[in-house]
Design a protein around this motif. Structure first.
Motif, PDB file in Angstrom:
ATOM      1  N   LYS A 127      -0.625  -9.317  43.586  1.00 26.77           N
ATOM      2  CA  LYS A 127       0.730  -8.338  43.801  1.00 26.77           C
ATOM      3  C   LYS A 127      -0.089  -6.626  43.547  1.00 26.77           C
ATOM      4  O   LYS A 127       0.736  -5.773  43.693  1.00 26.77           O
ATOM      5  N   LEU A 135      12.666 -15.693  23.450  1.00 20.47           N
ATOM      6  CA  LEU A 135      10.982 -16.113  23.546  1.00 20.47           C
ATOM      7  C   LEU A 135      10.823 -16.740  25.709  1.00 20.47           C
ATOM      8  O   LEU A 135      11.127 -15.721  26.326  1.00 20.47           O
ATOM      9  N   HIS A 140       1.710 -10.819  31.212  1.00 22.29           N
ATOM     10  CA  HIS A 140       2.077 -12.449  32.016  1.00 22.29           C
ATOM     11  C   HIS A 140       1.829 -13.161  31.063  1.00 22.29           C
ATOM     12  O   HIS A 140       2.215 -14.138  30.800  1.00 22.29           O
ATOM     13  N   HIS A 152      13.170 -20.202  36.709  1.00 17.34           N
ATOM     14  CA  HIS A 152      14.260 -22.048  36.228  1.00 17.34           C
ATOM     15  C   HIS A 152      14.932 -21.982  37.035  1.00 17.34           C
ATOM     16  O   HIS A 152      15.811 -22.881  37.056  1.00 17.34           O
ATOM     17  N   ASP A 210      -1.415 -20.277  38.437  1.00 16.36           N
ATOM     18  CA  ASP A 210      -0.443 -19.393  40.362  1.00 16.36           C
ATOM     19  C   ASP A 210      -0.071 -18.449  39.948  1.00 16.36           C
ATOM     20  O   ASP A 210      -0.449 -17.390  40.910  1.00 16.36           O
ATOM     21  N   TYR A 211       1.107 -18.375  38.334  1.00 13.61           N
ATOM     22  CA  TYR A 211       1.582 -17.055  38.191  1.00 13.61           C
ATOM     23  C   TYR A 211       0.443 -16.248  38.613  1.00 13.61           C
ATOM     24  O   TYR A 211       0.921 -15.061  38.437  1.00 13.61           O
ATOM     25  N   THR A 215      12.080  -8.527  36.476  1.00  9.88           N
ATOM     26  CA  THR A 215      10.619  -7.746  35.773  1.00  9.88           C
ATOM     27  C   THR A 215       9.659  -7.972  36.577  1.00  9.88           C
ATOM     28  O   THR A 215       8.830  -7.317  37.447  1.00  9.88           O
ATOM     29  N   GLN A 216       9.921  -9.130  37.616  1.00 14.75           N
ATOM     30  CA  GLN A 216       8.233  -9.434  38.507  1.00 14.75           C
ATOM     31  C   GLN A 216       8.507  -8.818  39.788  1.00 14.75           C
ATOM     32  O   GLN A 216       7.666  -8.962  40.242  1.00 14.75           O
ATOM     33  N   PRO A 243      13.216 -18.510  27.620  1.00 10.78           N
ATOM     34  CA  PRO A 243      14.089 -18.036  29.107  1.00 10.78           C
ATOM     35  C   PRO A 243      15.331 -20.422  29.683  1.00 10.78           C
ATOM     36  O   PRO A 243      15.685 -20.342  29.263  1.00 10.78           O
ATOM     37  N   ARG A 244      13.969 -20.717  29.307  1.00 12.03           N
ATOM     38  CA  ARG A 244      14.478 -22.148  29.660  1.00 12.03           C
ATOM     39  C   ARG A 244      15.016 -22.719  28.383  1.00 12.03           C
ATOM     40  O   ARG A 244      15.008 -24.133  28.929  1.00 12.03           O
ATOM     41  N   MET A 267       5.895 -22.688  40.988  1.00  9.40           N
ATOM     42  CA  MET A 267       4.121 -21.815  40.516  1.00  9.40           C
ATOM     43  C   MET A 267       3.969 -20.652  40.146  1.00  9.40           C
ATOM     44  O   MET A 267       3.019 -20.202  39.695  1.00  9.40           O
ATOM     45  N   THR A 268       3.898 -20.072  41.267  1.00 12.63           N
ATOM     46  CA  THR A 268       4.024 -18.824  41.588  1.00 12.63           C
ATOM     47  C   THR A 268       4.319 -17.623  40.867  1.00 12.63           C
ATOM     48  O   THR A 268       4.228 -16.647  41.014  1.00 12.63           O
ATOM     49  N   LEU A 269       5.294 -18.478  40.239  1.00 17.81           N
ATOM     50  CA  LEU A 269       6.149 -16.825  39.706  1.00 17.81           C
ATOM     51  C   LEU A 269       6.377 -17.401  38.465  1.00 17.81           C
ATOM     52  O   LEU A 269       6.822 -18.308  37.752  1.00 17.81           O
ATOM     53  N   ASN A 270       6.331 -16.285  37.251  1.00 19.12           N
ATOM     54  CA  ASN A 270       6.072 -16.683  36.571  1.00 19.12           C
ATOM     55  C   ASN A 270       7.335 -17.361  34.895  1.00 19.12           C
ATOM     56  O   ASN A 270       8.198 -16.547  35.646  1.00 19.12           O
ATOM     57  N   PRO A 271       7.031 -18.406  34.805  1.00 16.94           N
ATOM     58  CA  PRO A 271       8.595 -19.056  33.971  1.00 16.94           C
ATOM     59  C   PRO A 271       9.100 -18.207  32.902  1.00 16.94           C
ATOM     60  O   PRO A 271      10.300 -18.088  32.475  1.00 16.94           O
ATOM     61  N   VAL A 272       7.973 -17.261  32.246  1.00 14.73           N
ATOM     62  CA  VAL A 272       8.891 -16.670  31.193  1.00 14.73           C
ATOM     63  C   VAL A 272       9.538 -15.217  31.317  1.00 14.73           C
ATOM     64  O   VAL A 272       9.617 -14.293  30.187  1.00 14.73           O
ATOM     65  N   LEU A 273       8.932 -14.482  32.901  1.00 14.72           N
ATOM     66  CA  LEU A 273       9.636 -12.962  33.007  1.00 14.72           C
ATOM     67  C   LEU A 273      10.958 -13.121  34.195  1.00 14.72           C
ATOM     68  O   LEU A 273      11.094 -14.114  34.709  1.00 14.72           O
ATOM     69  N   PHE A 329      -0.798 -14.943  41.717  1.00 16.98           N
ATOM     70  CA  PHE A 329       0.011 -14.170  42.452  1.00 16.98           C
ATOM     71  C   PHE A 329       0.409 -12.761  41.427  1.00 16.98           C
ATOM     72  O   PHE A 329       0.086 -11.798  43.010  1.00 16.98           O
ATOM     73  N   TYR A 348      15.963 -15.867  35.081  1.00 14.97           N
ATOM     74  CA  TYR A 348      14.596 -16.803  35.665  1.00 14.97           C
ATOM     75  C   TYR A 348      14.209 -17.571  36.468  1.00 14.97           C
ATOM     76  O   TYR A 348      14.891 -18.455  36.233  1.00 14.97           O
ATOM     77  N   LYS A 381       3.013 -12.728  27.312  1.00 16.36           N
ATOM     78  CA  LYS A 381       4.268 -13.562  27.008  1.00 16.36           C
ATOM     79  C   LYS A 381       4.171 -14.946  27.053  1.00 16.36           C
ATOM     80  O   LYS A 381       5.141 -15.576  26.426  1.00 16.36           O
TER      81      LYS A 381
END
Lengths: 304, 329
Positions: free
Chosen positions: A208, A296, A219, B156, A200-201, B114-115, A298-299, B104-110, A204, B154, A222
């Motif tokens: 955009k 790399l 996207h 999350h 989905d990202y 940035t987004q 963030p979680r 799900m719509t936002l990229n978890p690693v950015l 999205f 981020y 990474k």
């Protein structure tokens, strides 16, 4: 670790029989054995080794009569430059081809890359290496087939990567060493990118109005880099440790060549020193991978 | 731009998916329009083709899917057949989209900044500092506390509701003329839903943004939309103003939908449901697609019903509209 290595090396065979000349008398053999300390019981040899190891002394080579550790170290640079070249080659090529394969799933470009990667994974190094030597080194004569080229010192680092001749020498062995790795990275990159492209990202991101370059280059890339880091890190350890075959084919004066020669003559201290080095290397690499992971993803890491 | 040109006008839109089992017609001749500043609720159950309609408008139907015929006019400009780079310039800038699942719509690693800034810089040549400043303001407008700090966070680190606010802020960055919202509150719990609806309603009416609000939740539409279009099996079966359609539904599918909403009056009674299931797009009944589930269906329904205008402002695709609704209207 050191115990396993020590005992298993002991079990391989008796080095004294190889060290002494065939005409040696029994007395001479005994003298050699005592001189090397091999008359002592195994547990005592091990304790002596540990005691010295703690002071940074892993013993002397039976053959070269030099400290084993510095012997291994002297060859470390050559192996490292080979492994680094292979790593660089395989990550750049692997990620690029993997992304292309992911974008062209189902058509002939994607299929060709995937078929090539299967070949890359399954062809044995010794065979590919020999083939490359024959083809580029002998028939075409484009590249030097064996040995390490001229070295130069730059910023305190002595390496053959700084000279033209050295680079020419490193191409074939690095390609051989990189082959399996490249194939692995292609497959990992592709599967990760295919998954990300359907997410989905990414949808999205397209909604955009981002350019395809930005979507794939930022996207998707990474997201792919995270699982890839672990594998590439571990594979780097493998490249250093198992460059044995490649170094043997190309007569590359690195650690792999040294260890093969040492095993042939049962030069125990060198074998032990080499294996200890490799073990240490893996620990360091794992640490670096964990640190990279934090940078790399963030979680991972403490939450703020 | 004159007022009589609608922001969005779909005419006889068909979107097909080529599958091994045959051509799957997800959108089967949809005609609708959204005026300037208008909120249109597109209602239907899962598989009715309402999301595919939304993605068709913004040009995000991937192979094996394709818009096979019909017209999509945005501010009078035809979008069907427009080359991809042209469409890309519209996307995110003039037509924005909000998705269903904010997790799900936002990229978890950015990072959020940035987004957000990439959305601005994809369409305008502005400095990163300026883009960041505008992103921060946008976060503030959708009610995210301490937006400056949150920019560096981020995804999350946000809750679901906050993430959907971020998605809305991204959609609003360029003040688009049209926002397509694909069930944006479905994944959120009820109190958060209400907050999100309030934010969108306020910002859209302040800016005169048109909204195409895709949902299966009639209560959401009731509070938000000006007009409503009910979709079934790839077609619009009934449309009109929200009050008229919800109070006096004419199509038996619309009646079934409204009847299926549980309410307090029904305590102790069996919940009402529409019998049967949505037909698969591969084998829809000929004629009216709803006839196999419809209480009023007869042999006349085996012919495809045309779109009729039973009363001014209403459209209907049915041979047997509910009589009491006709009288009331």
């Amino acid at each position: 670790m050191s115990l396993i290595v020590f005992v298993s090396v002991y079990a391989i065979g008796d080095p004294v029989e190889i060290l002494v000349s065939p005409q040696a008398t029994i007395k001479e053999i005994e003298q050699t054995r005592v001189a090397l300390g091999l008359d002592q019981p195994l547990w005592w040899q091990y304790l002596l080794f540990l005691g010295h190891a703690l002071q940074g002394d892993l013993g002397r080579s039976f053959i070269f009569h030099q400290p084993a550790l510095s012997l291994v170290f002297s060859r470390f640079g050559a192996t490292l430059e080979l492994a680094l070249s292979a790593l660089l080659l395989s990550t750049m090529l692997g990620i690029a081809l993997g992304l292309v394969a992911a974008l062209r799933v189902g058509d002939w470009v994607g299929r060709t890359i995937m078929a090539a990667s299967i070949a890359g994974l399954s062809l044995p190094t010794f065979w590919v290496g020999t083939l490359l030597v024959m083809f580029f080194g002998i028939w075409l004569g484009w590249l030097p087939a064996i040995g390490r080229g001229e070295v130069a010192t730059f910023l305190g680092i002595t390496s053959s990567l700084f000279t033209r001749d050295g680079l020419a020498h490193v191409i074939l062995p690095a390609s051989t060493l990189a082959l399996g790795n490249t194939a692995l990275i292609i497959r990992l990159t592709r599967s990760g990118a295919v998954e990300a492209l359907q997410s989905d990202y990414v949808r999205f991101a397209r909604a955009k109005g981002l350019s395809p370059t930005r979507i794939v280059g930022v996207h998707v890339l990474k997201s792919v880099l995270i699982p890839l880091t672990t594998i590439v890190g571990l594979e780097f350890g493998g490249l250093v440790a198992f460059s044995v075959v490649t170094e043997t084919i190309y007569a590359w004066p690195g650690m792999g060549k040294l260890i093969v020669d040492s095993i042939a003559v049962l030069d125990r201290p060198v074998i032990v020193a080499y294996l200890m080095m490799v073990a240490l290397l893996f620990v360091v690499i794992n640490l670096v991978v964990d640190l990279l992971y934090r940078a790399l993803d963030p979680r991972v890491g403490p939450h703020t | 731009m004159s007022d009589d040109v609608p922001t969005l006008e779909l005419r006889d839109l068909h979107t097909d998916f080529d599958t091994r089992a045959g051509v799957l017609r997800a959108v089967d001749g949809v005609t609708l329009s959204v005026g300037r500043g208008e909120v249109l609720g597109l209602v239907g159950e899962s598989g009715s083709g309402k999301s595919v309609t939304g993605f068709s408008i913004i040009g995000l139907i991937d192979p094996p899917g394709r818009v096979s015929s019909g017209s999509i006019k945005f501010q009078g400009r035809e979008l069907v057949g427009l080359p991809e780079p042209e469409l890309r310039r519209l996307r995110g800038r003039h037509i924005a989209m909000i998705f269903q699942d904010p997790m799900m719509t936002l990229n978890p690693v950015l990072r959020i900044d940035t987004q957000m800034t990439e959305t601005i810089q994809a369409h305008e040549r502005v400095s990163t500092a300026e883009a960041r400043r505008r992103s921060r303001d946008a976060l503030g407008q959708v009610g995210i506390p301490s937006p400056e700090e949150r920019l560096s966070a981020y995804p999350h680190q946000f809750s679901g509701g906050m993430r959907q606010r971020v998605a809305i802020a991204i959609a609003l960055l360029h003040n688009p003329a049209l926002i397509i919202a694909d069930e944006p509150t479905t994944a959120l719990d009820v109190t958060i839903q209400a907050q999100i609806l309030a934010v969108v309603q306020k910002l859209a009416s302040e800016r005169g943004t048109s909204l195409l609000w895709i949902t299966h939740d009639l209560s959401v539409v009731a509070g938000l939309a000006d007009r409503i279009a009910v979709m079934y099996a790839g077609r619009i079966v009934e449309s009109g103003s929200v009050d008229a359609v919800l109070d006096h539904p004419m199509h038996h599918y619309t009646r079934g939908l409204i009847g299926s909403v549980p309410s307090r009056n029904q305590r102790g009674h069996k919940l009402v449901q529409i019998p049967g299931m949505t037909p698969s797009p591969l084998n829809r009944p000929a004629g009216c697609a709803f006839r196999t589930r419809c209480p009023a269906a007869d042999s006349a329904c085996e012919v495809e019903p045309e779109l009729i205008v039973p009363v001014p402002g209403r459209e209907l695709r049915c041979f047997h509209p509910a009589p009491d609704a006709l009288v009331a209207a």
